[in-house]
Design a protein around this motif. Structure first.
Motif, mmCIF file in Angstrom:
data_model
loop_
_atom_site.group_PDB
_atom_site.id
_atom_site.type_symbol
_atom_site.label_atom_id
_atom_site.label_comp_id
_atom_site.label_asym_id
_atom_site.label_seq_id
_atom_site.Cartn_x
_atom_site.Cartn_y
_atom_site.Cartn_z
ATOM 1 N N MET A 1 12.614 36.860 6.339
ATOM 2 C CA MET A 1 13.100 36.624 7.708
ATOM 3 C C MET A 1 14.285 37.566 7.933
ATOM 4 N N ALA A 2 14.307 38.247 9.062
ATOM 5 C CA ALA A 2 15.457 39.112 9.373
ATOM 6 C C ALA A 2 15.432 39.473 10.854
ATOM 7 N N GLY A 3 16.576 39.923 11.347
ATOM 8 C CA GLY A 3 16.676 40.391 12.727
ATOM 9 C C GLY A 3 17.504 41.652 12.794
ATOM 10 N N GLY B 1 15.382 37.054 13.608
ATOM 11 C CA GLY B 1 15.344 37.662 14.939
ATOM 12 C C GLY B 1 16.175 36.850 15.918
ATOM 13 N N MET B 2 16.053 35.517 15.860
ATOM 14 C CA MET B 2 16.834 34.676 16.774
ATOM 15 C C MET B 2 18.327 34.800 16.490
ATOM 16 N N GLY B 3 18.701 34.991 15.221
ATOM 17 C CA GLY B 3 20.111 35.218 14.881
ATOM 18 C C GLY B 3 20.615 36.486 15.565
ATOM 19 N N ALA B 4 19.786 37.523 15.567
ATOM 20 C CA ALA B 4 20.174 38.798 16.181
ATOM 21 C C ALA B 4 20.280 38.655 17.700
ATOM 22 N N ILE B 5 19.278 38.007 18.302
ATOM 23 C CA ILE B 5 19.237 37.904 19.768
ATOM 24 C C ILE B 5 20.393 37.015 20.271
ATOM 25 N N THR B 6 20.572 35.865 19.627
ATOM 26 C CA THR B 6 21.647 34.952 20.045
ATOM 27 C C THR B 6 23.000 35.635 19.909
ATOM 28 N N HIS C 1 15.207 43.133 17.444
ATOM 29 C CA HIS C 1 13.922 42.943 16.761
ATOM 30 C C HIS C 1 13.934 41.633 16.000
ATOM 31 N N SER C 2 12.763 41.020 15.905
ATOM 32 C CA SER C 2 12.510 40.124 14.792
ATOM 33 C C SER C 2 11.986 41.036 13.683
ATOM 34 N N ALA C 3 12.851 41.357 12.721
ATOM 35 C CA ALA C 3 12.430 42.215 11.601
ATOM 36 C C ALA C 3 11.546 41.456 10.620
ATOM 37 N N THR D 1 14.807 42.101 28.457
ATOM 38 C CA THR D 1 13.384 42.455 28.548
ATOM 39 C C THR D 1 12.735 42.353 27.174
ATOM 40 N N GLU D 2 11.407 42.303 27.200
ATOM 41 C CA GLU D 2 10.625 42.271 25.953
ATOM 42 C C GLU D 2 9.276 42.896 26.283
ATOM 43 N N THR D 3 8.907 43.984 25.624
ATOM 44 C CA THR D 3 7.682 44.681 26.011
ATOM 45 C C THR D 3 7.060 45.404 24.824
HETATM 46 C C1 LIG Z 1 9.117 39.050 20.175
HETATM 47 C C2 LIG Z 1 9.899 38.147 19.267
HETATM 48 N N1 LIG Z 1 11.242 38.157 19.328
HETATM 49 C C3 LIG Z 1 11.986 37.362 18.531
HETATM 50 C C4 LIG Z 1 11.398 36.491 17.639
HETATM 51 C C5 LIG Z 1 12.268 35.607 16.779
HETATM 52 O O1 LIG Z 1 12.308 36.124 15.482
HETATM 53 P P1 LIG Z 1 12.591 35.226 14.167
HETATM 54 O O2 LIG Z 1 11.443 34.276 14.034
HETATM 55 O O3 LIG Z 1 12.681 36.272 13.094
HETATM 56 O O4 LIG Z 1 13.880 34.517 14.403
HETATM 57 C C6 LIG Z 1 10.017 36.458 17.525
HETATM 58 C C7 LIG Z 1 9.369 35.526 16.572
HETATM 59 O O5 LIG Z 1 8.172 35.292 16.596
HETATM 60 C C8 LIG Z 1 9.235 37.304 18.367
HETATM 61 O O6 LIG Z 1 7.892 37.303 18.321
#
Ligand SMILES: Cc1ncc(COP(=O)(O)O)c(C=O)c1O
Length: 391
Positions: free
Chosen positions: A215-217, A84-89, A202-204, A151-153
């Motif tokens: 682990m996936a994004g 997920g962090m790979g996707a967001i970053t 998403h954190s998939a 945002t995150e909701t």
């Molecule tokens: C809402 C949300 N976004 C992003 C992440 C990051 O995802 P990842 O741990 O797959 O990198 C998480 C991880 O807990 C999360 O809860």
């Protein structure tokens, strides 16, 4: 046959990306692919996001996961990433340059917060944080150089909501890109793109995979924007491998079924907790007592499997409650078939001072529960026994 029904999408949307006759797709456990001719090799090497050139650029199993997720989110396109962090970053680094400004809600996943607070300022990007429940605060924070709203909701762990429709309309009028982290809701319960949000992440690792084994994004959105995100992904190298993509597809097959059960179980537990004398407060968007219940009803199609609540008593009583649970495991992460619980004041004690935690609304008696798909009565009984055992 094209269908917009999610139960059909998760079983069939990957078909155009599975050239074999096997009902379950083969796993492409390879780094590279051979071409018969120079022309073919040129095509493989130059077509963006080619699924059979070099695995950092794409993979047939990833393409299958991407087509299912794009259809679930109602997006033109989707991209999977290693986490997920790979996707967001990758998404954020694609969209901002030095000198740009971001408006983000205060309550974000800790990794996203670190990206915005620690990494981006080193590259000349400024961030203003605002209360997610206050649409006017987003607007007041905008500057002429604001490029992005994040945002995150529902948010973690207090289950506060962000009015995605209002934020998207405000941003569109000013040509600002919007991102929504849809991890907690899943595309079954909430589809931000239908509300005019530009990019969904998403954190998939959580609900989309669903079994606590990968682990996936994900990033989903318009094709043109996703091509830019892909160009950053191959530089940052946050690529999802073939086997984890295959596991992700396997998890996605049952997403609508699982999420329905998560929703039903969480609703039953929220009702039980709300009536329990050993509980001070329950935070769940599906309860009428949630301060944003009316927004939840118009923005979400279901209220999700995540909730938090406050145990009557302090840190020690809450810890005794946690220790009394037999079915529900004390573990980080969320969104899988197993029910998991965390005591945020304990989990984050090493990162924030007591005062810092209180400022974030993390009271010593708060617990966050990721409700699994076990039998609802068994989960309620486990929680009830542990609450009764506190004193
Ligand atoms: C809402 C949300 N976004 C992003 C992440 C990051 O995802 P990842 O741990 O797959 O990198 C998480 C991880 O807990 C999360 O809860």
């Amino acid at each position: 046959m094209q269908s917009d029904k999610q139960e059909t999408i998760v079983i069939h949307s990957d078909r155009p990306h599975n050239e074999s006759q096997s009902v379950s797709p083969p796993i492409f456990q390879t780094t590279t692919y051979a071409a018969d001719t120079a022309e073919e090799f040129v095509e493989m090497a130059t077509r963006p996001h080619h699924p059979q050139f070099y695995t950092r650029y794409g993979n047939p199993n990833s393409a299958q996961a991407e087509s299912i997720i794009a259809d679930l989110e109602g997006a033109e396109s989707a991209l999977v990433a290693a986490t997920g962090m790979g996707a967001i970053t990758t998404a954020v680094m694609t969209l901002v340059n030095s000198g740009d400004h971001i408006v983000a809600q205060e309550s974000l996943y800790a990794g996203t917060l670190s990206l915005l607070e620690k990494l981006l300022p080193r590259y000349g990007v400024e961030v203003t944080f605002v209360d997610q429940a206050n649409v006017a605060a987003f607007e007041a924070a905008l500057r002429p150089n604001t490029r992005l709203i994040i945002t995150e909701t529902p948010s973690n762990p207090l289950m506060k909501l962000t009015d995605l429709r209002a934020i998207a309309a405000m941003a569109q009028a000013r040509n600002i890109t919007t991102i929504a982290d849809n991890t907690f809701a899943t595309p079954v319960n909430q589809r931000p793109i239908e509300l005019a949000i530009d990019l969904v992440v998403h954190s998939a690792t959580k609900y989309l995979g669903g079994h606590a084994d990968l682990m996936a994004g994900v990033v989903a959105g318009k094709r043109e924007m996703l091509e830019r995100v892909w160009n950053t992904l191959i530089i940052l190298g946050a690529t999802l491998n073939g086997f984890d993509s295959w596991l992700l597809v396997r998890g996605l097959r049952t997403l609508p079924l699982r999420v329905q059960k998560h929703n039903d179980n969480a609703a039953a537990i929220a009702q039980f907790l709300a009536a329990h004398p050993q509980v001070d407060a329950v935070h769940y968007p599906g309860l009428e007592t949630h301060p944003q219940y009316s927004l939840a009803k118009t923005q979400m199609h279901g209220f999700g499997g995540m909730l938090s609540f406050q145990v009557r008593g302090g840190y020690a009583a809450t810890d005794r409650f946690m220790s009394g649970l037999k079915l529900i495991a004390r573990a980080a992460s969320l969104g899988g078939i197993h029910s998991l619980i965390v005591h945020p004041a304990a989990m984050w004690a090493g990162y924030f001072s007591e005062q810092g935690l209180l400022e974030k609304g993390i009271l010593p008696n708060l617990v966050r529960l990721s409700v699994g798909i076990e039998d609802a009565d068994d989960l309620v009984a486990d929680i009830g026994t542990a609450l009764d055992g506190i004193n």
